[in-house]
Design an enzyme around this catalytic site. Structure first.
Site, PDB file in Angstrom:
ATOM      1  CG  ASP A  39      -2.104   0.869   1.111  1.00 27.25           C
ATOM      2  OD1 ASP A  39      -2.286   1.482   0.040  1.00 27.25           O
ATOM      3  OD2 ASP A  39      -2.875   0.974   2.085  1.00 27.25           O
ATOM      4  N   GLY A  40       0.330   2.314  -0.588  1.00 29.61           N
ATOM      5  CA  GLY A  40       1.000   3.612  -0.515  1.00 29.61           C
ATOM      6  C   GLY A  40       1.622   4.080  -1.823  1.00 29.61           C
ATOM      7  N   GLY A  42       0.103   5.398  -4.415  1.00 31.29           N
ATOM      8  CA  GLY A  42      -0.499   6.680  -4.802  1.00 31.29           C
ATOM      9  C   GLY A  42       0.123   7.825  -4.019  1.00 31.29           C
ATOM     10  NE  ARG A  43      -1.365   6.615   1.263  1.00 30.35           N
ATOM     11  CZ  ARG A  43      -1.468   5.703   2.213  1.00 30.35           C
ATOM     12  NH1 ARG A  43      -1.169   6.014   3.456  1.00 30.35           N
ATOM     13  NH2 ARG A  43      -1.863   4.481   1.919  1.00 30.35           N
ATOM     14  CD1 TRP A  44       7.497   6.510  -2.727  1.00 30.12           C
ATOM     15  CD2 TRP A  44       7.001   6.832  -4.894  1.00 30.12           C
ATOM     16  NE1 TRP A  44       8.685   6.563  -3.425  1.00 30.12           N
ATOM     17  CE2 TRP A  44       8.407   6.763  -4.757  1.00 30.12           C
ATOM     18  CE3 TRP A  44       6.460   7.036  -6.157  1.00 30.12           C
ATOM     19  CZ2 TRP A  44       9.274   6.881  -5.838  1.00 30.12           C
ATOM     20  CZ3 TRP A  44       7.326   7.161  -7.242  1.00 30.12           C
ATOM     21  CH2 TRP A  44       8.722   7.077  -7.073  1.00 30.12           C
ATOM     22  CG  HIS A  56       0.003   1.849  -9.242  1.00 28.61           C
ATOM     23  ND1 HIS A  56      -0.242   1.512  -7.931  1.00 28.61           N
ATOM     24  CD2 HIS A  56      -1.069   2.597  -9.634  1.00 28.61           C
ATOM     25  CE1 HIS A  56      -1.416   2.026  -7.547  1.00 28.61           C
ATOM     26  NE2 HIS A  56      -1.923   2.686  -8.566  1.00 28.61           N
ATOM     27  CD  GLU A  86     -13.407  -4.859  -2.273  1.00 26.50           C
ATOM     28  OE1 GLU A  86     -12.221  -5.219  -2.155  1.00 26.50           O
ATOM     29  OE2 GLU A  86     -14.369  -5.662  -2.238  1.00 26.50           O
ATOM     30  CD1 TRP A  88     -12.919  -4.938  -9.997  1.00 25.93           C
ATOM     31  CD2 TRP A  88     -12.054  -4.285 -11.949  1.00 25.93           C
ATOM     32  NE1 TRP A  88     -12.308  -6.029 -10.571  1.00 25.93           N
ATOM     33  CE2 TRP A  88     -11.770  -5.655 -11.781  1.00 25.93           C
ATOM     34  CE3 TRP A  88     -11.603  -3.651 -13.109  1.00 25.93           C
ATOM     35  CZ2 TRP A  88     -11.066  -6.398 -12.712  1.00 25.93           C
ATOM     36  CZ3 TRP A  88     -10.900  -4.389 -14.054  1.00 25.93           C
ATOM     37  CH2 TRP A  88     -10.637  -5.752 -13.848  1.00 25.93           C
ATOM     38  CG  LEU A 150       9.083 -17.210  -3.536  1.00 27.61           C
ATOM     39  CD1 LEU A 150       8.991 -17.165  -2.016  1.00 27.61           C
ATOM     40  CD2 LEU A 150       9.479 -15.841  -4.069  1.00 27.61           C
ATOM     41  NE  ARG A 207      -3.137  -1.738   4.305  1.00 27.47           N
ATOM     42  CZ  ARG A 207      -4.384  -1.753   3.895  1.00 27.47           C
ATOM     43  NH1 ARG A 207      -5.210  -2.647   4.386  1.00 27.47           N
ATOM     44  NH2 ARG A 207      -4.833  -0.898   2.990  1.00 27.47           N
TER      45      ARG A 207
HETATM   46  C1  FPP Z   1      -2.200   0.201  -3.219  1.00 30.79           C
HETATM   47  O1  FPP Z   1      -1.634   1.470  -3.192  1.00 30.79           O
HETATM   48  C2  FPP Z   1      -1.605  -0.542  -4.283  1.00 30.79           C
HETATM   49  C3  FPP Z   1      -2.297  -1.121  -5.316  1.00 30.79           C
HETATM   50  C4  FPP Z   1      -3.750  -1.074  -5.436  1.00 30.79           C
HETATM   51  C5  FPP Z   1      -1.596  -1.800  -6.390  1.00 30.79           C
HETATM   52  C6  FPP Z   1      -0.418  -2.579  -5.944  1.00 30.79           C
HETATM   53  C7  FPP Z   1       0.379  -2.963  -7.104  1.00 30.79           C
HETATM   54  C8  FPP Z   1       1.721  -2.937  -7.137  1.00 30.79           C
HETATM   55  C9  FPP Z   1       2.561  -2.572  -5.994  1.00 30.79           C
HETATM   56  C10 FPP Z   1       2.443  -3.358  -8.313  1.00 30.79           C
HETATM   57  C11 FPP Z   1       2.135  -4.779  -8.572  1.00 30.79           C
HETATM   58  C12 FPP Z   1       3.050  -5.381  -9.434  1.00 30.79           C
HETATM   59  C13 FPP Z   1       2.771  -6.467 -10.151  1.00 30.79           C
HETATM   60  C14 FPP Z   1       3.876  -7.153 -10.763  1.00 30.79           C
HETATM   61  C15 FPP Z   1       1.402  -6.980 -10.367  1.00 30.79           C
HETATM   62  P1  FPP Z   1      -2.565   2.707  -3.410  1.00 30.79           P
HETATM   63  O2  FPP Z   1      -2.643   2.996  -4.848  1.00 30.79           O
HETATM   64  O3  FPP Z   1      -3.907   2.451  -2.771  1.00 30.79           O
HETATM   65  O4  FPP Z   1      -1.804   3.827  -2.636  1.00 30.79           O
HETATM   66  P2  FPP Z   1      -2.437   5.025  -1.820  1.00 30.79           P
HETATM   67  O5  FPP Z   1      -3.210   4.414  -0.686  1.00 30.79           O
HETATM   68  O6  FPP Z   1      -1.253   5.787  -1.353  1.00 30.79           O
HETATM   69  O7  FPP Z   1      -3.301   5.797  -2.760  1.00 30.79           O
END
Ligand code: FPP
Length: 259
Positions: A39-40, A42-44, A56, A86, A88, A150, A207
Site C-alpha cells: 500500500d501507498g 499513490g501517496r508516494w 505503481h 474493490e 475497479w 519460491l 502491510r
Molecule cells: C495500493 O496502493 C496498491 C495497489 C492497489 C496496487 C499494488 C500494485 C503494485 C505494488 C504493483 C504490482 C506489481 C505487479 C507485478 C502486479 P494505493 O494505490 O492504494 O496507494 P495510496 O493508498 O497511497 O493511494
C-alpha cells in the site's frame, strides 16, 4: 555463498549491517509464507507531484526485489495483494495501468523468475481480467509450473469474502450431489476449496503505508498469522524493511491458542 550476499558485498559499506542481519535471520526459523498488502503507491507519487501510476510502476520494482530476497532467504511462498475486487472503482486510466502491470513485470522479469526457480501463481476472480492480463499471467504460470523454489502468488482481482462465498457454494453443491459428506468437512478440507488451495496459511502479514486494516485480504487464512505494520510506503520498501519484519516475527511467541 548466497548470490544476494555476494552482490551486497560488492555494494557500499552501509550494506555490511544488512548482510549481518540477513545472516542472523537465516540462522533462525524463516516464515514459510509471507503475505503483503502493498500500500501507498499513490501517496508516494503524490509526494513527488507524479501521476499515481508512477507509484505503481515504482511499486513493481519493489516486487522484484522482495521476490529475490524472499527466495534467497528460503521463504516458500510470497503472496502479494496486487489488485482487489474493490480496485475497479478507481479511475479507468489507473485500472488500465494496474491491469498492464503484471504483463510489464513478466515481460521484463519472467526469464529471471524461471532462472531463479520461482513458481508464479495467481488467486482471484479471473473472469473479469482483461485477456491481455490473463494471457500474460497464464503463460508465466505454465512456464514456471515445474519450478519448486519460491511460490510467487499474486492476488489479482481478489476479495476474501467472495473467495469464501465461492468456496461455500462449491461445498454446498458437492454435498447436494452426494460427492461430499457434511460430516467429513473440517477446516483443513474447507481450506482446500479456497483460492489459496494447498498453500500453507501465511505466517507473517506485512502491510505498508501506515494503514492498519485487512481490506478483505485472506480473512480465513490469516486467523493465526503474525501482523507487521509499517508507515513506509510500498515504493520505499527496501530489503532492510523485510529483514526487520522477519526479525521481529522471529521474536514473537506463536502459541496458536495454546499456552
Ligand atoms: C495500493 O496502493 C496498491 C495497489 C492497489 C496496487 C499494488 C500494485 C503494485 C505494488 C504493483 C504490482 C506489481 C505487479 C507485478 C502486479 P494505493 O494505490 O492504494 O496507494 P495510496 O493508498 O497511497 O493511494
Amino acid at each position: 555463498m548466497l548470490n544476494f550476499l555476494k552482490k551486497f558485498r560488492k555494494a557500499k559499506e552501509s550494506s555490511v549491517e544488512l548482510i549481518d542481519k540477513i545472516k542472523e535471520i537465516k540462522s533462525r526459523e524463516v516464515p514459510e509464507h509471507i503475505a503483503i498488502i502493498m500500500d501507498g503507491n499513490g501517496r508516494w507519487a503524490n509526494k513527488r507531484a507524479l501521476p499515481r501510476i508512477a507509484g505503481h510502476h515504482e511499486g513493481m520494482k519493489v516486487v522484484r526485489k522482495m521476490t529475490k530476497l524472499s527466495n534467497e532467504l528460503g521463504v516458500k511462498a510470497l503472496t502479494l495483494y496486487a489488485f482487489s475486487t474493490e480496485n475497479w472503482k478507481r479511475p479507468k486510466l489507473e485500472v488500465d495501468y494496474l491491469m498492464k502491470l503484471p504483463e510489464e513485470f513478466l515481460e521484463t522479469f519472467l526469464p529471471e523468475l524461471i532462472q531463479e526457480n520461482v513458481q508464479v501463481r495467481i488467486m482471484g476472480d479471473k473472469t473479469r481480467l482483461p485477456d491481455h492480463t490473463l494471457q500474460a499471467v497464464e503463460q508465466a504460470i505454465q512456464k514456471t509450473k515445474q519450478n519448486d523454489g519460491l511460490v510467487l502468488n499474486f492476488a489479482l482481482n481478489y476479495g476474501s469474502r467472495a473467495e469464501i462465498m465461492e468456496a461455500v457454494k462449491t461445498v454446498a453443491a458437492e454435498i447436494e450431489e452426494g460427492s461430499l459428506k457434511s460430516s467429513a468437512l473440517d477446516e483443513d478440507m474447507f481450506s482446500k476449496f479456497l483460492m489459496s488451495g494447498s498453500l500453507k496459511d501465511p505466517d507473517l502479514l506485512i502491510r505498508t503505508s501506515g494503514e492498519i486494516r485487512l481490506s478483505n485480504f485472506m480473512l480465513w487464512q490469516l486467523a493465526y498469522t503474525e501482523f507487521w505494520f509499517t508507515d513506509v510506503l510500498w515504493p520505499d520498501f527496501k530489503e532492510e524493511h523485510l529483514v526487520q519484519a522477519i526479525a521481529e516475527y522471529q521474536h514473537r511467541g506463536r502459541r496458536f491458542g495454546g499456552i
